[in-house]
Design an enzyme around this catalytic site. Structure first.
Site, short mmCIF file in Angstrom:
data_model
loop_
_atom_site.label_atom_id
_atom_site.label_comp_id
_atom_site.label_asym_id
_atom_site.label_seq_id
_atom_site.Cartn_x
_atom_site.Cartn_y
_atom_site.Cartn_z
CD GLU A 128 -2.81 1.12 2.47
OE1 GLU A 128 -3.57 2.10 2.63
OE2 GLU A 128 -2.73 0.19 3.29
CG HIS A 192 -3.59 6.30 0.55
ND1 HIS A 192 -3.74 7.00 1.73
CD2 HIS A 192 -3.66 4.98 0.89
CE1 HIS A 192 -3.88 6.16 2.74
NE2 HIS A 192 -3.84 4.92 2.26
CG HIS A 213 -8.66 2.37 2.67
ND1 HIS A 213 -8.50 3.45 1.84
CD2 HIS A 213 -7.46 2.18 3.29
CE1 HIS A 213 -7.26 3.91 1.94
NE2 HIS A 213 -6.62 3.15 2.81
CG ASN A 216 -11.87 5.54 4.82
OD1 ASN A 216 -12.35 4.42 4.90
ND2 ASN A 216 -12.32 6.56 5.54
CG ASP A 245 -13.98 1.09 11.59
OD1 ASP A 245 -14.67 1.83 10.86
OD2 ASP A 245 -12.79 1.35 11.89
CG HIS A 248 -11.81 3.64 8.72
ND1 HIS A 248 -11.55 3.07 9.94
CD2 HIS A 248 -10.61 3.98 8.20
CE1 HIS A 248 -10.24 3.05 10.14
NE2 HIS A 248 -9.63 3.60 9.10
CG ASP A 271 -6.54 0.10 7.10
OD1 ASP A 271 -5.40 -0.29 6.77
OD2 ASP A 271 -6.83 1.30 7.22
CG LEU A 304 -9.82 7.57 11.42
CD1 LEU A 304 -10.93 7.13 10.47
CD2 LEU A 304 -10.01 6.92 12.79
CB ALA A 305 -3.19 5.65 12.56
#
Length: 379
Positions: A128, A192, A213, A216, A245, A248, A271, A304-305
């Site tokens: 990723e 991303h 994802h 996001n 969840d 996200h 994730d 968010l991580a």
């Protein structure tokens, strides 16, 4: 030969009662009516609950207190796989996020070694980044973001056995590189990314087949500029992973994606970060503390991580929060990721000849046991 009995069986195409799953030598022999279980089979009465294909997670950054970026070795992979098996995941892609090229090479070598050693549950690798948009990087370290060169291309295609999934921003990577990756069997996902709808469609035409994802870290859906999200939702060639969840993605947005995408093109990912399967606590990412509170993993600047999500909880959230039928939610956690990764001839459903990877859940969709290649382990 073993016969697993006394549970509602979800094969991936049907829901059966008063039936049994027959397994032998690490493979599924078949699913038969209880009355047709061979006399010589060893019977295992499960006492109710749900018997389903083992979950398959294509985005796992860590688990069991281990972050793959910090432990790019076989032992680290083994610890991550073991942590997620407790929650019904029987196969996964260790996911290495944007970092130095040297560490990325070590991660690829570690997965190759794990595959060569026959480590159970390892399907390949998910890279990723680092070929992503800096403005949509999330918590990825901006120091390592760069367009791909020949060395990067070699890294992305050298795994050999196993599957490689690459997340990139299609607007930052030349179309010929995307075509080359896809031609070599790499699953290319957009993520991303700040791509416009037109740039996303160009990427899809070049070989982007998935989205990492969904919603996001990507250009959002707008009524005049549909962005990456708009292309993902409306282009049926694209399969999308989504994190369910409650942090996200808003439940309504999950429901929108499930309604918009054809069956089989939306699948669950976690994730997951080190907290999954580990004692409660924070963790380190790029040398900085990520705080874990109420199921949220948050960096010092509020980003968010990753997540503290396990796949069984993702399935349960789909049923309870989104209203997705249980049999479909189970397919989103097993059959559909197997289809996307091109391993449906080996995993993801309860069919003769496929790996005996299963999960036994209680009626509240909480894991009780898993089988990996026919070997049972209590959760």
């Amino acid at each position: 030969m073993d016969a697993l009995l006394d549970a509602q069986i979800h094969t991936g195409s049907a829901v059966l009662t008063d039936s049994a799953v027959l397994i032998d030598g690490g493979s599924i022999l078949g699913v038969v009516p209880r009355s047709e279980v061979p006399a010589g089979a060893t019977r295992h009465a499960l006492g109710g609950g749900i018997l389903a294909p083992g979950f398959i997670d294509l985005q796992v950054n860590g688990g069991g207190g281990v972050l793959f970026n910090d432990r790019p070795d076989v032992e680290g992979i083994r610890a991550i796989v073991a942590a997620h098996r407790r929650f019904g995941t029987t196969a996964l892609l260790p996911t290495f996020i944007t970092d130095s090229r040297d560490k990325r090479a070590r991660a690829v070598e570690a997965v190759a070694a794990a595959l060569a050693a026959g480590e159970p549950g390892v399907l390949g690798i998910h890279l990723e980044g680092p070929h992503i948009d800096a403005g949509r990087r999330g918590v990825h370290d901006a120091r390592f973001i760069a367009p791909p060169d020949d060395v990067d291309l070699a890294l992305m295609t050298r795994l050999g056995p196993g599957r490689t999934l690459v997340t990139l921003a299609p607007e930052t990577v030349p179309s010929e590189v995307i075509r080359d990756l896809a031609a070599r069997g790499v699953r290319v996902c957009a993520g991303h990314t700040a791509a416009t709808w037109e740039q996303m469609e160009a990427g899809i035409a070049s070989g982007v087949s998935g989205v990492t994802h969904l919603y996001n870290a990507m250009s959002p859906l707008g009524h005049r500029e549909p962005g990456a999200v708009g292309a993902a939702l409306t282009d049926d060639r694209v399969r999308c992973g989504i994190i369910v969840d409650g942090h996200h993605v808003h439940d309504a947005a999950v429901r929108l994606a499930w309604t918009a995408k054809p069956a089989g093109t939306l699948f669950l990912v976690t994730d997951a970060m080190p907290p999954v399967g580990a004692p409660p606590g924070d963790f380190q990412l790029y040398g900085e503390t990520v705080t874990v509170r109420d199921g949220r993993c948050v960096s010092a600047d509020g980003r968010l991580a990753g997540s503290a999500l396990d796949m069984a909880t993702a399935v349960r959230n789909c049923v309870r929060r989104i209203g997705i039928p249980l049999d479909e939610a189970l397919r989103m956690a097993a059959a559909y990721p197997a289809d996307f990764l091109g391993i449906a001839d080996r995993r993801g459903r309860l069919l003769p000849g496929l790996a005996a990877d299963l999960v036994h859940l209680d009626d509240d969709v909480r894991p009780l046991a898993t089988w990996v290649a026919g070997k049972m382990e209590r959760c």
